[in-house]
Design a protein around this motif. Structure first.
Motif, PDB file in Angstrom:
ATOM      1  N   ASN A  10      14.100  12.428  13.252  1.00 19.08           N
ATOM      2  CA  ASN A  10      14.462  12.019  15.107  1.00 19.08           C
ATOM      3  C   ASN A  10      15.587  10.178  15.146  1.00 19.08           C
ATOM      4  O   ASN A  10      15.519   9.995  16.105  1.00 19.08           O
ATOM      5  CB  ASN A  10      13.022  10.582  15.565  1.00 19.08           C
ATOM      6  CG  ASN A  10      11.933  11.912  15.424  1.00 19.08           C
ATOM      7  OD1 ASN A  10      12.119  12.971  14.884  1.00 19.08           O
ATOM      8  ND2 ASN A  10      11.613  12.083  17.072  1.00 19.08           N
ATOM      9  N   LEU A  13      18.753  11.661  16.400  1.00 20.18           N
ATOM     10  CA  LEU A  13      18.621  11.311  17.126  1.00 20.18           C
ATOM     11  C   LEU A  13      18.899   9.810  17.934  1.00 20.18           C
ATOM     12  O   LEU A  13      20.014   9.911  18.884  1.00 20.18           O
ATOM     13  CB  LEU A  13      17.864  12.178  17.834  1.00 20.18           C
ATOM     14  CG  LEU A  13      17.968  12.635  19.471  1.00 20.18           C
ATOM     15  CD1 LEU A  13      19.209  13.282  19.338  1.00 20.18           C
ATOM     16  CD2 LEU A  13      17.166  13.509  20.011  1.00 20.18           C
ATOM     17  N   ILE A 114      18.301  19.526  16.190  1.00 18.48           N
ATOM     18  CA  ILE A 114      19.417  18.548  16.844  1.00 18.48           C
ATOM     19  C   ILE A 114      19.732  18.921  17.300  1.00 18.48           C
ATOM     20  O   ILE A 114      21.965  19.385  17.718  1.00 18.48           O
ATOM     21  CB  ILE A 114      19.214  17.287  15.705  1.00 18.48           C
ATOM     22  CG1 ILE A 114      18.306  17.039  14.516  1.00 18.48           C
ATOM     23  CG2 ILE A 114      19.194  16.383  16.681  1.00 18.48           C
ATOM     24  CD1 ILE A 114      18.554  16.554  13.546  1.00 18.48           C
ATOM     25  N   HIS A 116      23.104  16.958  20.351  1.00 23.97           N
ATOM     26  CA  HIS A 116      23.349  15.277  21.107  1.00 23.97           C
ATOM     27  C   HIS A 116      24.423  15.900  21.939  1.00 23.97           C
ATOM     28  O   HIS A 116      24.332  14.940  22.611  1.00 23.97           O
ATOM     29  CB  HIS A 116      23.529  14.711  19.960  1.00 23.97           C
ATOM     30  CG  HIS A 116      23.609  12.878  20.437  1.00 23.97           C
ATOM     31  ND1 HIS A 116      25.289  12.766  20.858  1.00 23.97           N
ATOM     32  CD2 HIS A 116      22.845  12.298  21.109  1.00 23.97           C
ATOM     33  CE1 HIS A 116      25.104  11.600  21.081  1.00 23.97           C
ATOM     34  NE2 HIS A 116      23.263  10.961  21.647  1.00 23.97           N
ATOM     35  N   ILE A 124      14.882  17.206  20.216  1.00 26.25           N
ATOM     36  CA  ILE A 124      14.976  18.172  18.824  1.00 26.25           C
ATOM     37  C   ILE A 124      14.392  18.725  19.262  1.00 26.25           C
ATOM     38  O   ILE A 124      13.304  18.727  20.229  1.00 26.25           O
ATOM     39  CB  ILE A 124      14.503  16.755  18.309  1.00 26.25           C
ATOM     40  CG1 ILE A 124      15.915  15.861  18.025  1.00 26.25           C
ATOM     41  CG2 ILE A 124      13.865  18.158  16.830  1.00 26.25           C
ATOM     42  CD1 ILE A 124      14.817  14.792  16.944  1.00 26.25           C
TER      43      ILE A 124
END
Length: 184
Positions: A10, A13, A114, A116, A124
């Motif tokens: 996490n 991210l 993940i 982005h 996620i």
């Protein structure tokens, strides 16, 4: 948050959200944010350092940066490329790009994606298996590209300052190697 403070996926991210925008720096040093005009003509991959310094990366650089960050926290990961196949001698410099790179990581017998670079799917995602993750991610891009088949290829590095065509050719080489190995 800084790279030194990353402890879990996490955090990666969060780092990406705070520091990296979808974009690229061309051969003339000009920055392109959220636009792909002349991408095939003037794009060159950026090094990890350049990606961090400029705060810009296409899916190629962003996935490579996330791989670097996952390695820093000792989380196993793999990078993949899904794309509409283009041969090594493809020369249509005005064609759209139909490629997306993504990363999977592996924690406690689960697979995580993940995302982005694709801002519409940022997040996620958890999967039970690598095959399930690859299929679902690839199916999404197959649907986006009008149901055109897309090979998925694991890749291992992003050399700095290579063109889109050179990166595509690298992925093609990996596909050919995978095909040879599977035929044995």
């Amino acid at each position: 948050m800084t790279i030194e403070n990353i402890k879990k996926i996490n955090d990666i991210l969060t780092i990406m959200d705070e520091n990296i925008t979808y974009g690229w720096v061309d051969i003339n040093g000009e920055k392109h944010v959220n636009e792909m005009k002349n991408f095939r003509r003037i794009y060159r991959t950026s090094s990890l350092e350049e990606t961090i310094k400029n705060g810009l990366g296409t899916c190629i650089e962003q996935v490579y940066l996330m791989k670097y960050l996952l390695d820093k926290i000792n989380v196993k990961s793999k990078m993949f490329c899904t794309r509409i196949y283009e041969p090594n001698d493809y020369e249509n410099m005005d064609a759209d790009e139909h490629m997306h790179c993504f990363i999977l990581c592996y924690i406690n017998d689960k697979v995580y994606h993940i995302e982005h670079p694709n801002f519409e799917r940022k997040g996620i995602y958890e999967f039970q298996t690598e095959d399930e993750a690859i299929k679902q991610i690839n199916d999404y891009y197959v649907n986006l590209s009008g149901k055109v088949a897309r090979p998925v290829t694991e890749f291992f590095e992003v050399k700095p300052q290579i063109t889109f065509k050179e990166f595509n050719n690298y992925i093609n080489e990996l596909d050919e190697l995978k095909t040879k190995i599977n035929k044995k």
